[in-house]
Structure formats: C-alpha cells, structure tokens
Design an enzyme around this catalytic site. Structure first.
Site, PDB file in Angstrom:
ATOM      1  N   ARG A  50     -56.557 -42.606   8.577  1.00  0.00           N
ATOM      2  CA  ARG A  50     -55.374 -42.529   8.617  1.00  0.00           C
ATOM      3  C   ARG A  50     -54.446 -43.773   7.915  1.00  0.00           C
ATOM      4  O   ARG A  50     -54.117 -43.639   6.901  1.00  0.00           O
ATOM      5  CB  ARG A  50     -53.749 -41.572   9.124  1.00  0.00           C
ATOM      6  CG  ARG A  50     -52.790 -40.995   8.333  1.00  0.00           C
ATOM      7  CD  ARG A  50     -51.892 -40.277   9.678  1.00  0.00           C
ATOM      8  NE  ARG A  50     -52.248 -40.984  10.982  1.00  0.00           N
ATOM      9  CZ  ARG A  50     -51.939 -39.857  11.988  1.00  0.00           C
ATOM     10  NH1 ARG A  50     -51.669 -38.749  12.035  1.00  0.00           N
ATOM     11  NH2 ARG A  50     -51.580 -40.507  13.137  1.00  0.00           N
ATOM     12  N   TYR A  51     -54.651 -44.807   8.486  1.00  0.00           N
ATOM     13  CA  TYR A  51     -53.755 -45.990   8.376  1.00  0.00           C
ATOM     14  C   TYR A  51     -54.509 -47.192   7.550  1.00  0.00           C
ATOM     15  O   TYR A  51     -56.581 -47.119   7.700  1.00  0.00           O
ATOM     16  CB  TYR A  51     -52.861 -46.364   9.761  1.00  0.00           C
ATOM     17  CG  TYR A  51     -52.438 -45.833  10.349  1.00  0.00           C
ATOM     18  CD1 TYR A  51     -50.933 -45.359   9.591  1.00  0.00           C
ATOM     19  CD2 TYR A  51     -52.564 -45.055  11.630  1.00  0.00           C
ATOM     20  CE1 TYR A  51     -49.593 -44.761  10.608  1.00  0.00           C
ATOM     21  CE2 TYR A  51     -51.793 -43.877  12.506  1.00  0.00           C
ATOM     22  CZ  TYR A  51     -50.317 -43.824  11.747  1.00  0.00           C
ATOM     23  OH  TYR A  51     -49.252 -43.697  12.687  1.00  0.00           O
ATOM     24  N   CYS A 107     -61.371 -34.106  29.509  1.00  0.00           N
ATOM     25  CA  CYS A 107     -60.164 -35.102  30.136  1.00  0.00           C
ATOM     26  C   CYS A 107     -60.078 -34.442  31.426  1.00  0.00           C
ATOM     27  O   CYS A 107     -60.278 -33.326  31.603  1.00  0.00           O
ATOM     28  CB  CYS A 107     -58.189 -34.295  29.585  1.00  0.00           C
ATOM     29  SG  CYS A 107     -58.305 -34.674  27.464  1.00  0.00           S
ATOM     30  N   ASP A 113     -45.042 -33.089  19.269  1.00  0.00           N
ATOM     31  CA  ASP A 113     -45.345 -32.837  17.888  1.00  0.00           C
ATOM     32  C   ASP A 113     -44.748 -31.550  17.582  1.00  0.00           C
ATOM     33  O   ASP A 113     -45.194 -30.973  18.646  1.00  0.00           O
ATOM     34  CB  ASP A 113     -46.828 -33.251  17.565  1.00  0.00           C
ATOM     35  CG  ASP A 113     -47.541 -34.335  18.000  1.00  0.00           C
ATOM     36  OD1 ASP A 113     -46.540 -35.443  17.099  1.00  0.00           O
ATOM     37  OD2 ASP A 113     -48.089 -35.112  18.374  1.00  0.00           O
ATOM     38  N   CYS A 151     -53.284 -31.421  29.280  1.00  0.00           N
ATOM     39  CA  CYS A 151     -51.348 -31.544  29.635  1.00  0.00           C
ATOM     40  C   CYS A 151     -50.841 -30.084  27.878  1.00  0.00           C
ATOM     41  O   CYS A 151     -51.780 -29.773  27.527  1.00  0.00           O
ATOM     42  CB  CYS A 151     -51.326 -32.655  28.829  1.00  0.00           C
ATOM     43  SG  CYS A 151     -51.738 -34.120  29.299  1.00  0.00           S
ATOM     44  N   ASP A 157     -44.524 -38.794  14.953  1.00  0.00           N
ATOM     45  CA  ASP A 157     -45.204 -38.897  14.300  1.00  0.00           C
ATOM     46  C   ASP A 157     -45.259 -37.082  13.125  1.00  0.00           C
ATOM     47  O   ASP A 157     -45.404 -36.159  12.915  1.00  0.00           O
ATOM     48  CB  ASP A 157     -46.620 -38.217  15.272  1.00  0.00           C
ATOM     49  CG  ASP A 157     -47.896 -38.864  14.673  1.00  0.00           C
ATOM     50  OD1 ASP A 157     -47.917 -38.978  13.452  1.00  0.00           O
ATOM     51  OD2 ASP A 157     -49.083 -38.878  15.710  1.00  0.00           O
ATOM     52  N   ARG A 167     -53.572 -32.686  20.653  1.00  0.00           N
ATOM     53  CA  ARG A 167     -55.302 -31.912  20.192  1.00  0.00           C
ATOM     54  C   ARG A 167     -55.551 -30.760  21.135  1.00  0.00           C
ATOM     55  O   ARG A 167     -57.052 -30.491  21.643  1.00  0.00           O
ATOM     56  CB  ARG A 167     -56.024 -33.153  20.473  1.00  0.00           C
ATOM     57  CG  ARG A 167     -56.195 -34.040  19.063  1.00  0.00           C
ATOM     58  CD  ARG A 167     -57.071 -35.653  19.450  1.00  0.00           C
ATOM     59  NE  ARG A 167     -56.367 -36.798  19.027  1.00  0.00           N
ATOM     60  CZ  ARG A 167     -56.240 -37.545  19.551  1.00  0.00           C
ATOM     61  NH1 ARG A 167     -56.315 -37.898  20.449  1.00  0.00           N
ATOM     62  NH2 ARG A 167     -55.265 -38.663  18.720  1.00  0.00           N
ATOM     63  N   LYS A 187     -47.068 -42.540  12.027  1.00  0.00           N
ATOM     64  CA  LYS A 187     -45.491 -42.312  13.124  1.00  0.00           C
ATOM     65  C   LYS A 187     -44.117 -43.140  12.857  1.00  0.00           C
ATOM     66  O   LYS A 187     -44.331 -44.525  11.751  1.00  0.00           O
ATOM     67  CB  LYS A 187     -46.270 -43.437  14.067  1.00  0.00           C
ATOM     68  CG  LYS A 187     -47.517 -43.125  15.495  1.00  0.00           C
ATOM     69  CD  LYS A 187     -47.217 -43.834  16.296  1.00  0.00           C
ATOM     70  CE  LYS A 187     -48.257 -43.643  16.901  1.00  0.00           C
ATOM     71  NZ  LYS A 187     -49.656 -44.469  16.108  1.00  0.00           N
ATOM     72  N   CYS A 223     -50.767 -30.907  24.617  1.00  0.00           N
ATOM     73  CA  CYS A 223     -51.499 -31.817  23.645  1.00  0.00           C
ATOM     74  C   CYS A 223     -51.212 -31.498  22.889  1.00  0.00           C
ATOM     75  O   CYS A 223     -51.595 -30.269  21.342  1.00  0.00           O
ATOM     76  CB  CYS A 223     -52.682 -31.969  23.977  1.00  0.00           C
ATOM     77  SG  CYS A 223     -53.724 -33.115  23.978  1.00  0.00           S
ATOM     78  N   ARG A 279     -57.207 -49.470   9.787  1.00  0.00           N
ATOM     79  CA  ARG A 279     -57.960 -49.049  11.930  1.00  0.00           C
ATOM     80  C   ARG A 279     -57.954 -47.670  11.486  1.00  0.00           C
ATOM     81  O   ARG A 279     -57.648 -46.320  11.349  1.00  0.00           O
ATOM     82  CB  ARG A 279     -56.630 -48.989  12.889  1.00  0.00           C
ATOM     83  CG  ARG A 279     -55.022 -48.813  12.139  1.00  0.00           C
ATOM     84  CD  ARG A 279     -53.911 -49.591  12.877  1.00  0.00           C
ATOM     85  NE  ARG A 279     -52.711 -48.735  12.942  1.00  0.00           N
ATOM     86  CZ  ARG A 279     -51.991 -49.067  12.071  1.00  0.00           C
ATOM     87  NH1 ARG A 279     -52.417 -49.821  10.638  1.00  0.00           N
ATOM     88  NH2 ARG A 279     -50.656 -48.499  11.821  1.00  0.00           N
TER      89      ARG A 279
HETATM   90  S1  SF4 Z   1     -52.372 -35.904  26.236  1.00  0.00           S
HETATM   91 FE1  SF4 Z   1     -54.852 -33.834  25.778  1.00  0.00          FE
HETATM   92  S2  SF4 Z   1     -55.859 -35.901  24.996  1.00  0.00           S
HETATM   93 FE2  SF4 Z   1     -53.949 -36.987  26.116  1.00  0.00          FE
HETATM   94  S3  SF4 Z   1     -54.927 -36.335  28.559  1.00  0.00           S
HETATM   95 FE3  SF4 Z   1     -53.972 -34.434  27.821  1.00  0.00          FE
HETATM   96  S4  SF4 Z   1     -54.797 -33.183  27.559  1.00  0.00           S
HETATM   97 FE4  SF4 Z   1     -56.345 -35.008  27.414  1.00  0.00          FE
END
Ligand code: SF4
Length: 423
Positions: A148-149, A161, A329, A165, A366, A170, A373, A168, A152
């Site tokens: 995207r940038y 993971c 987000d 979370c 973001d 993703r 960002k 998340c 990088r």
């Molecule tokens: S934010 Fe998403 S990618 Fe990061 S540790 Fe938590 S669940 Fe995993």
C-alpha cells in the site's frame, strides 16, 4: 498484592477510574495501574512449572469452547454467553491459560475480558462497517502480501494467533472462523519483494509470526535478508502479551541474527504488562531489538487518560516505546468497542506535555478503504501566516513564534486571549 486494581465507577462508563484531574485519587489510581504483578496460576495450580512455562503447553491448553469457558467462568453475561455459543463457527475464540488469569471474573466490565471473550454484539453490523476495513485485499498483488505504501510491504505469514482479539482488523481471516480462504504462498510473496527493488522495509504479520517454530521463522527471515534492497525487517506480534513463554532465549538468539529487526507489540491496558511480559520484553530488548507498542483505542478498555498514561509509562519501564494508538477500524461488529475520535484527541492532550515525550504515541486513523494511516492530533497551531505562528502549549498558554525571514511582530496576543475550541 492484589492483581486487580479496585475500580471506582463513574457515570460516563463502567471503567473510568478517577477523581478530578490532578487529584490525589488520580495519582493513587495511576500508581496502582502501574504496579507489575504476575498472572499467577489460577485454575492451573496443579500444573508443573515445566508445563506452565512451556509455550506449547499453553497453546495446547487454550480455552476455545463455550463449555471450557463456562466451567472456568460461570459469571458469563447473557451477551457473552450468546457470543461464545458462536465460537469457532462464526467468531474466533482462543485464550491462553496465562492470559485468562488476567481476567477479573467478578467484573463484567473487566478490560481484559472485553478484549478476548466474544459478545453477541459482534454479529450486529452497521452499513459503514467493513470486513476488510483497511482495504488490504484490494492492495494485495499476490496472496498474503499487501503493498500500500511506496517503499514497504506487509507480509502476512499466517492466519493463527495465540489468542483472538474481539476487534481484530483481520478478523475476516484470522483462525479461519469465517471461512476466508487464506493461503499465503511464501515463494510468490518473496519473489514479488525480490522483483520490487523499491521495497526496503518488510513487516511480517498475520496472524502472529511468532507462532512459527524457530526454524520456520529463521528460514523466512533468512530469505528476506538475502534480498539486497531489503534494508529493514519488522515483526508485528501480540505474543509477548498473550504468551510470554514463547519468548525463549533460543528465539531471541535466532532473531538477533537479522538486524536491523524491529518488533511491534500490542498492549492495550496496563494490566497486560505483567512481570512475565516485562521479562519477555527484556529478553527481546537485550537481544538488541528495538520495541514499539501499537494500541487500539477501545471503549471501556483504555478510553481513559489515566489508563492510557499508566499504559505508556509502564511500557517505557518495559523498554518499549509507545508507537501508535489506533482509532478502532470500522470493523464489522465492532461498534460496542469503538471509542470516539474526540475521546482519542482528549487522551492525546492529556499525554502531550504531561508525561515523557518518548511515552507519547501517535494517534492515527487508518483511513477506511485503504488510505493508510492519517495522524490525528490535538490542535497546537492556532494560526499561521507568512510572518508568524501562534501556538498553544500543553497548559493552554498561547505564544507567538516569528517565522524565519518574517517581519517584525506587529502584535502579540492580548493577555486575555482565549484559544478557540478546536475540536
Ligand atoms: S489483533 Fe488480530 S492479528 Fe493481532 S493478535 Fe489480535 S487477533 Fe491476532
């Protein structure tokens, strides 16, 4: 010492902790939040030290089902119960025994609990929420690589993971709970980086790259290091917070071969910085790895100036530079966890000038859809023309700075100048 900081509730929301700004109670709360405690053994008191300290044991014994969670925590709220019923069919669920011990089961507003226990609100999606809020898929030239940038790339290496979370970015792909087809192809990802000589910085993320074995991670890092134009490697990980046992001396010895290598960790609340995590971060820092922290601003978790101040000060004690605070987000099903941008700006105002500059992260949004960002700051420049800049400091006092080559000052702000309300 108690692990849980006694919480005084306010009218604003369940976890705001403090009395008036600058009051004694604020100082006491800050001090308590900054204490380091061990996560302890909790329900796992009969487990041997060898098992408890093994990252493989922690992973094998993660809490992943409603039945396990109910047995350990009969105090689940109706919202949590309904959310957890969808665990691993629609919503990812995993909590390491170590991290589970940080939850206060008697507090339904516990800031640790809100981060890892599913709630039924996650199934409610507003029309402006997105499954891919940062537009990563549309900036992905090969599967698992986001470019995207200009200089990088983001190298997604896994969808797994140590724990999941609730907010998340993703969530569409982690744990494969929602059926996303995530199959990174390392050869194609590396070939893309080899062909694109403008890429000087590679960020390994996922999922969590530190879930790989030392050998697999070493293989990937070696291949990236062999590319002459890759100057700089980074790893994004929440492992030191969810699973500090993984930060073994062997892992650190392997990582230090690949300098310059930076690591960004992810802690949101000071209680996540335990004795175990501080030791794990110390092992990484002793290996010469610069450490930064990325937090997400979360309602009823860290949307409080005192909580955030305790977090950044504690991070510095762990040799970690607070790097970013992200506005959450617009992730599908995250409305109950999103704090307002206004609150984020208020928190930044409470940090800048009020604590060590190294401890002040950058607050960013973001931009939805893939804009990257964008820094969001409290306003310190009140006016700016060819001759002068009028600025205010952290106390609200107003000053005039004469621009380079600017004319002699024609006026100064009067004594009773009142800064306009800027946000
Ligand atoms: S934010 Fe998403 S990618 Fe990061 S540790 Fe938590 S669940 Fe995993």
């Amino acid at each position: 010492m108690p692990l849980f900081v006694p919480i005084v509730r306010t009218k604003m929301h369940g976890i705001s902790l403090v009395g008036p700004k600058g009051s004694d109670s604020e100082a006491v709360t800050l001090g308590r939040l900054k204490e380091f405690h061990s996560a302890g053994r909790g329900f796992w008191s009969s487990v041997s030290d060898q098992d408890w300290d093994s990252w493989q044991w922690q992973l094998k014994n993660r809490i992943t089902t409603l039945a396990q969670l109910q047995r350990l925590m009969p105090t689940l709220t109706p919202e949590e119960l309904a959310g957890t019923q969808l665990a691993n069919r629609k919503l990812a669920l995993a909590i390491t025994p170590y991290f589970f011990n940080l939850i206060d089961p008697t507090d339904e507003h516990c800031p640790i609990r809100r981060q890892v226990i599913p709630r039924i609100e996650e199934t409610t999606t507003a029309s402006w929420e997105l499954t891919d809020p940062c537009g990563e898929d549309s900036h992905s030239p090969v599967p698992g690589l986001v470019h995207r940038y200009p200089d990088r790339v983001l190298f997604l290496v896994t969808d797994r993971c140590a724990a999941y979370c609730r907010y998340c970015t993703r969530s569409r792909l982690v744990s494969n709970a929602s059926g996303y087809d995530f199959h990174p192809e390392f050869d194609r990802q590396i070939a893309y980086i080899q062909e694109h000589t403008e890429v000087r910085d590679v960020l390994l993320s996922g999922g969590d790259p530190l879930l790989f074995s030392d050998e697999k991670l070493e293989y990937l890092l070696s291949r990236l290091r062999a590319i002459p134009h890759v100057e700089f490697l980074r790893i994004g990980t929440r492992i030191p917070i969810f699973l500090p046992q993984r930060i073994t001396p062997e892992l650190c010895a392997m990582l230090k071969q690949f300098h310059p290598l930076f690591i960004s960790v992810h802690a949101n609340h000071p209680r996540e910085l335990t004795i175990e995590t501080r030791q794990a971060l110390g092992r990484l820092a002793d290996s010469g790895i610069p450490l930064g922290n990325q937090s997400v601003l979360l309602k009823h978790v860290n949307d409080d100036p005192v909580v955030m101040k305790a977090l950044v000060q504690k991070l510095l004690m762990c040799r970690v530079k607070p790097y970013y605070v992200y506005q959450c987000d617009l992730i599908a099903g995250s409305a109950h966890l999103r704090a307002s941008v206004r609150k984020g700006i208020e928190i930044m105002s409470a940090l800048r000038g009020h604590t060590t500059g190294y401890g002040v992260p950058q607050f960013v949004i973001d931009a939805p859809g893939g804009g990257g960002k964008v820094p969001v700051n409290p306003e310190y420049v009140l006016s700016h023309n060819a001759d002068r800049v009028v600025i205010r400091n952290f106390e609200g006092k107003v000053f005039e700075y004469i621009e380079a080559g600017g004319a002699k000052p024609r006026f100064k702000p009067s004594e009773d100048f009142v800064a306009p309300e800027l946000f």
